[in-house]
Scaffold this active site. Structure first.
Site, PDB file in Angstrom:
ATOM      1  N   PHE A   1      27.651  23.220  53.115  1.00 23.70           N
ATOM      2  CA  PHE A   1      28.428  24.022  54.052  1.00 23.70           C
ATOM      3  C   PHE A   1      27.983  23.755  55.493  1.00 23.70           C
ATOM      4  CE2 PHE A   1      29.583  27.999  56.149  1.00 23.70           C
ATOM      5  CZ  PHE A   1      30.912  28.073  55.774  1.00 23.70           C
TER       6      PHE A   1
ATOM      7  N   CYS B   1      42.412  -3.651  59.105  1.00 23.79           N
ATOM      8  CA  CYS B   1      41.693  -2.379  58.908  1.00 23.79           C
ATOM      9  C   CYS B   1      40.648  -2.100  59.988  1.00 23.79           C
ATOM     10  CB  CYS B   1      40.967  -2.331  57.564  1.00 23.79           C
ATOM     11  SG  CYS B   1      41.698  -3.286  56.249  1.00 23.79           S
TER      12      CYS B   1
ATOM     13  N   LEU C   1      35.491 -15.846  55.475  1.00 23.10           N
ATOM     14  CA  LEU C   1      36.035 -15.058  54.364  1.00 23.10           C
ATOM     15  C   LEU C   1      36.239 -13.611  54.827  1.00 23.10           C
ATOM     16  CD1 LEU C   1      33.749 -16.507  51.555  1.00 23.10           C
ATOM     17  CD2 LEU C   1      36.208 -16.905  51.821  1.00 23.10           C
TER      18      LEU C   1
ATOM     19  N   CYS D   1      41.558  -8.105  57.114  1.00 22.37           N
ATOM     20  CA  CYS D   1      40.925  -6.793  57.342  1.00 22.37           C
ATOM     21  C   CYS D   1      40.010  -6.794  58.565  1.00 22.37           C
ATOM     22  CB  CYS D   1      40.203  -6.331  56.083  1.00 22.37           C
ATOM     23  SG  CYS D   1      39.010  -5.032  56.375  1.00 22.37           S
TER      24      CYS D   1
ATOM     25  N   HIS E   1      32.743 -11.343  60.397  1.00 20.70           N
ATOM     26  CA  HIS E   1      33.129 -12.629  59.787  1.00 20.70           C
ATOM     27  C   HIS E   1      31.890 -13.401  59.335  1.00 20.70           C
ATOM     28  CE1 HIS E   1      36.939 -11.580  61.238  1.00 20.70           C
ATOM     29  NE2 HIS E   1      37.033 -12.337  62.295  1.00 20.70           N
TER      30      HIS E   1
HETATM   31  C1  KPC Z   1      33.359  -4.629  57.840  1.00 24.63           C
HETATM   32  C2  KPC Z   1      34.002  -4.747  56.577  1.00 24.63           C
HETATM   33  O1  KPC Z   1      33.408  -4.535  55.542  1.00 24.63           O
HETATM   34  C3  KPC Z   1      35.400  -5.062  56.554  1.00 24.63           C
HETATM   35  S1  KPC Z   1      35.729  -6.718  56.118  1.00 24.63           S
HETATM   36  C4  KPC Z   1      35.959  -6.643  54.391  1.00 24.63           C
HETATM   37  C5  KPC Z   1      36.425  -7.919  53.860  1.00 24.63           C
HETATM   38  S2  KPC Z   1      36.089  -8.015  52.211  1.00 24.63           S
HETATM   39  O2  KPC Z   1      34.709  -7.582  51.955  1.00 24.63           O
HETATM   40  O3  KPC Z   1      36.245  -9.392  51.780  1.00 24.63           O
HETATM   41  O4  KPC Z   1      37.009  -7.165  51.456  1.00 24.63           O
END
Ligand code: KPC
Length: 519
Positions: free
Chosen positions: A497, A83, A74, A78, A133
Site C-alpha cells: 500500500f 516501442c 538484432l 522495437c 542495438h
Molecule cells: C531495450 C529493449 O529491451 C528493447 S529492444 C528488444 C529487442 S528484442 O530483445 O530482440 O525483442
C-alpha cells in the site's frame, strides 16, 4: 567482416553499428561458425524480436540456427523506431503534462512550452539508440551463442535455401519474420514532405513542428498525438472511428475510454471522430489538410506536420513471390497455431502474420516456431491478451469489459474507483505513485480503475486502469484471470500500500460478502 573469433566491447559494437548506419561499413557483419558442418535446423529471416527470441529458444533446445537482418543490429524495429522511442516520448508527455498542470505552484516553475521540443526528443533518442542495438548484438553472440549475419538482406530462394551476400545457406526450416510497415491511406498529397510516420519521424524530422494533424485513430495516433500536444504542438486527430473503438483494439471498457478521450480533450487535443482526410495540401511541403467532417461539411486545417496513425501492413510480398505462401486480404501470412505456413518447412512469425502487432506476440511466435522445429508440438493462441497504450497516462486493460461481462453473465459485480455515482472531481482517489499530487490539487486527474467480477462464481473477469505504474501488474493479472482467481483470493493477497490499481484492497472490502455486490 568476419566477427566469429572477435569479442567486441559495447563501445566497439556501438561504433561499428554507427559506421554501418552512416554507410562507412557496407559489408555484412558475419558471426557464422564455418567450422561446424552440421545443417541448420532453422534460418530466421529477420532478426527482430521474433527472430531473436526464436533463435535463443532454438539454441537453448540444442538446435543450430542462423538469423539474418538487413540492419547492422538484432532487435528489429522495437529499439530502432517503435516501442523504445514511443516509451521515451510517452514518458516525456507525462512529465510535461505534470509540469504544466502544476506550473507556478509549490516548487514548480512557470511552464515554458517553447523549451519542449519534439525535435530535441527525436535527436536524443537517435543519438542514444545504438546502445540497445549494441547490447542485442553482444548478448546474442557472447551470452546466447547465436549465429548471425547482419547489415545485409536475405533472399529466400526456396523452402530450404537462403541467399545472403552472394552465398547460399541450406536449412531444414525457414522462419520468416521481417515485420510490417505503415499502411499509407489513399489520400492525395500523402507523399508530400512534411508527412511522417513513426519511422520517418525518427529518420527524417529536421524542423520543429508547430501544428500537427494526425490521420487515423490507431493506438499510435493517441500515443504520438498526446506527446505532440504535451510538447505544445496543437494537435488534431482525424479518425473515421471513435478513438479506442477501432477494430485493432479489443476489450476496451466504455468508462475507461471516456476517461481517456475526455482527458485528451481536456489537454487541448482536438479529436474529429467520424471524419476523413480528403487531401494533404501544399505546394511542395505540407501546408494543411482538407477534411470532411462527420456532418459532411469540409474544413481546412493549416499545419506544417502531418502524422500517419492508420496502422501497419505485413511485408509479405517477397515470400508470396518466392515460395507462394498463402496470405489473407491484408497481406498477412496465414499460419496455424504452430506458426506453420502453407509451405512445409516454412514458418512465419510476428507482425508478418498480422495483428496484434505486439511484442509479446512476436517473441512468443518465435519461441513457438522454435519449439515445433525442435520436435516439441506447441500451440500459441494469441486471441486473448492484455493490452495497453499511453496518452499522458498509462492505460491498461485485460479480460472482459463491463458491457461484455453483462452480455455473458447474469450477475456482474463491478468494483471501481471513483465508484459509480461519484464524479471524478469529487474524489481524490485513486491515488498512488504518480497521482499523489493530483489527488490533492486536481482530483479529476488522478485516474480511473475498474474490476469486473462474476457474482456467481466470484471469478475476476476483467480489469481496467488509467493512471501510472500499473502496467506491470496487468501482466500478472492476465495470468491470474486465465488460471481463475476469485474476489476472495484477491482479498487474501498482500498489497504493497499505496498501489496504483488498489484492486486487492477494494476486492477485500467485498470479499466477506456471501452475496457479492458492486462497490
Ligand atoms: C531495450 C529493449 O529491451 C528493447 S529492444 C528488444 C529487442 S528484442 O530483445 O530482440 O525483442
Amino acid at each position: 567482416m568476419d566477427l566469429r573469433n572477435t569479442v567486441l566491447s559495447m563501445a566497439e559494437w556501438e561504433d561499428l553499428i554507427h559506421r554501418a548506419e552512416i554507410g562507412e561499413v557496407g559489408e555484412p557483419l558475419v558471426n557464422v561458425d564455418h567450422l561446424d558442418s552440421s545443417p541448420y535446423d532453422a534460418i530466421f529471416v529477420g532478426g527482430g524480436a521474433g527472430g531473436r527470441f526464436g533463435s535463443a529458444y532454438l539454441k537453448a533446445r540444442g538446435g543450430r540456427q542462423l538469423v539474418i537482418d538487413k540492419w547492422p543490429f538484432l532487435g528489429g524495429s522495437c529499439p530502432h523506431h517503435a516501442c523504445v522511442p514511443h516509451h521515451l516520448f510517452s514518458e516525456a508527455a507525462r512529465e510535461m503534462d505534470y509540469q504544466r498542470w502544476n506550473a507556478g505552484t509549490l516548487w514548480f516553475p512557470e511552464f515554458d512550452d517553447k523549451r519542449c521540443s519534439i525535435l530535441d526528443l527525436v535527436e536524443l533518442f537517435k543519438n542514444g539508440r545504438n546502445n540497445a542495438h549494441a547490447f542485442m548484438n553482444w548478448q546474442s553472440k557472447e551470452q546466447l551463442g547465436m549465429e548471425y549475419i547482419l547489415n545485409t538482406p536475405a533472399t529466400v530462394i526456396d523452402a530450404n535455401t537462403v541467399e545472403v551476400a552472394g552465398e547460399r545457406y541450406n536449412t531444414r526450416n525457414i522462419v520468416l519474420g521481417t515485420g510490417a510497415s505503415t499502411y499509407l491511406p489513399d489520400v492525395p498529397g500523402i507523399e508530400k514532405p512534411g508527412v511522417f510516420d513513426f519511422v520517418s519521424l525518427i529518420e527524417e524530422l529536421d524542423y520543429e513542428p508547430s501544428r500537427c494533424v494526425i490521420i487515423g485513430g490507431s493506438k499510435i495516433a493517441l500515443e504520438y498525438g498526446s506527446f505532440y500536444q504535451a510538447a505544445g504542438c496543437q494537435t488534431t486527430i482525424v479518425s473515421r472511428s471513435p478513438l479506442m473503438r477501432t477494430a485493432s483494439l479489443h476489450h476496451v471498457d466504455e468508462d475507461l475510454r471516456t476517461y481517456v478521450v475526455d482527458g485528451m480533450r481536456k489537454r487541448g487535443v482536438e479529436i474529429l471522430e467520424g471524419a476523413q482526410p480528403i487531401e494533404v495540401l501544399g505546394n511542395g511541403k505540407v501546408t494543411g489538410v482538407r477534411v470532411q467532417l462527420a456532418d459532411g461539411s469540409e474544413r481546412t486545417i493549416d499545419t506544417d506536420f502531418v502524422f500517419i496513425g492508420t496502422g501497419e501492413r505485413p511485408k509479405s510480398q517477397p515470400y508470396v513471390d518466392a515460395l507462394g505462401v498463402e496470405v489473407d486480404d491484408r497481406g498477412s501470412i496465414v499460419v496455424d497455431s504452430r506458426m506453420r505456413t502453407s509451405v512445409p518447412g516454412v514458418y512465419a512469425i510476428g507482425d508478418l502474420i498480422g495483428s496484434p502487432m505486439e511484442m509479446f506476440k512476436a517473441r512468443k511466435c518465435g519461441m513457438t516456431a522454435a519449439r515445433n522445429i525442435m520436435g516439441e508440438p506447441y500451440e500459441f493462441d494469441f486471441s486473448e491478451y492484455p493490452d495497453f497504450l499511453h496518452t499522458t497516462y498509462e492505460v491498461t486493460w485485460v479480460g472482459l469489459t463491463e458491457a461484455e461481462a453483462r452480455e455473458r453473465y447474469d450477475d456482474v459485480v463491478v468494483i471501481q474507483m471513483p465508484p459509480k455515482g461519484l464524479r471524478n472531481e469529487e474524489l481524490s482517489l485513486p491515488m498512488a505513485e504518480g497521482s499523489m499530487l493530483y489527488g490533492f490539487t486536481r482530483p479529476e486527474l488522478s485516474g480511473f480503475q475498474k474490476a469486473v467480477y462474476d457474482g456467481k462464481t466470484r471469478l475476476l473477469l476483467g480489469a481496467h486502469h488509467v493512471g501510472f505504474g500499473a502496467k506491470d501488474a496487468f501482466q500478472y493479472l492476465d495470468h491470474l484471470i486465465r488460471k481463475g482467481i476469485t474476489v476472495d483470493e484477491m482479498g487474501e493477497m498482500n498489497e504493497l500500500f499505496l498501489n496504483p490499481d488498489h484492486f486487492i484492497q477494494l476486492s477485500r472490502l467485498r470479499a466477506g460478502q456471501l452475496d457479492l455486490t458492486s462497490l
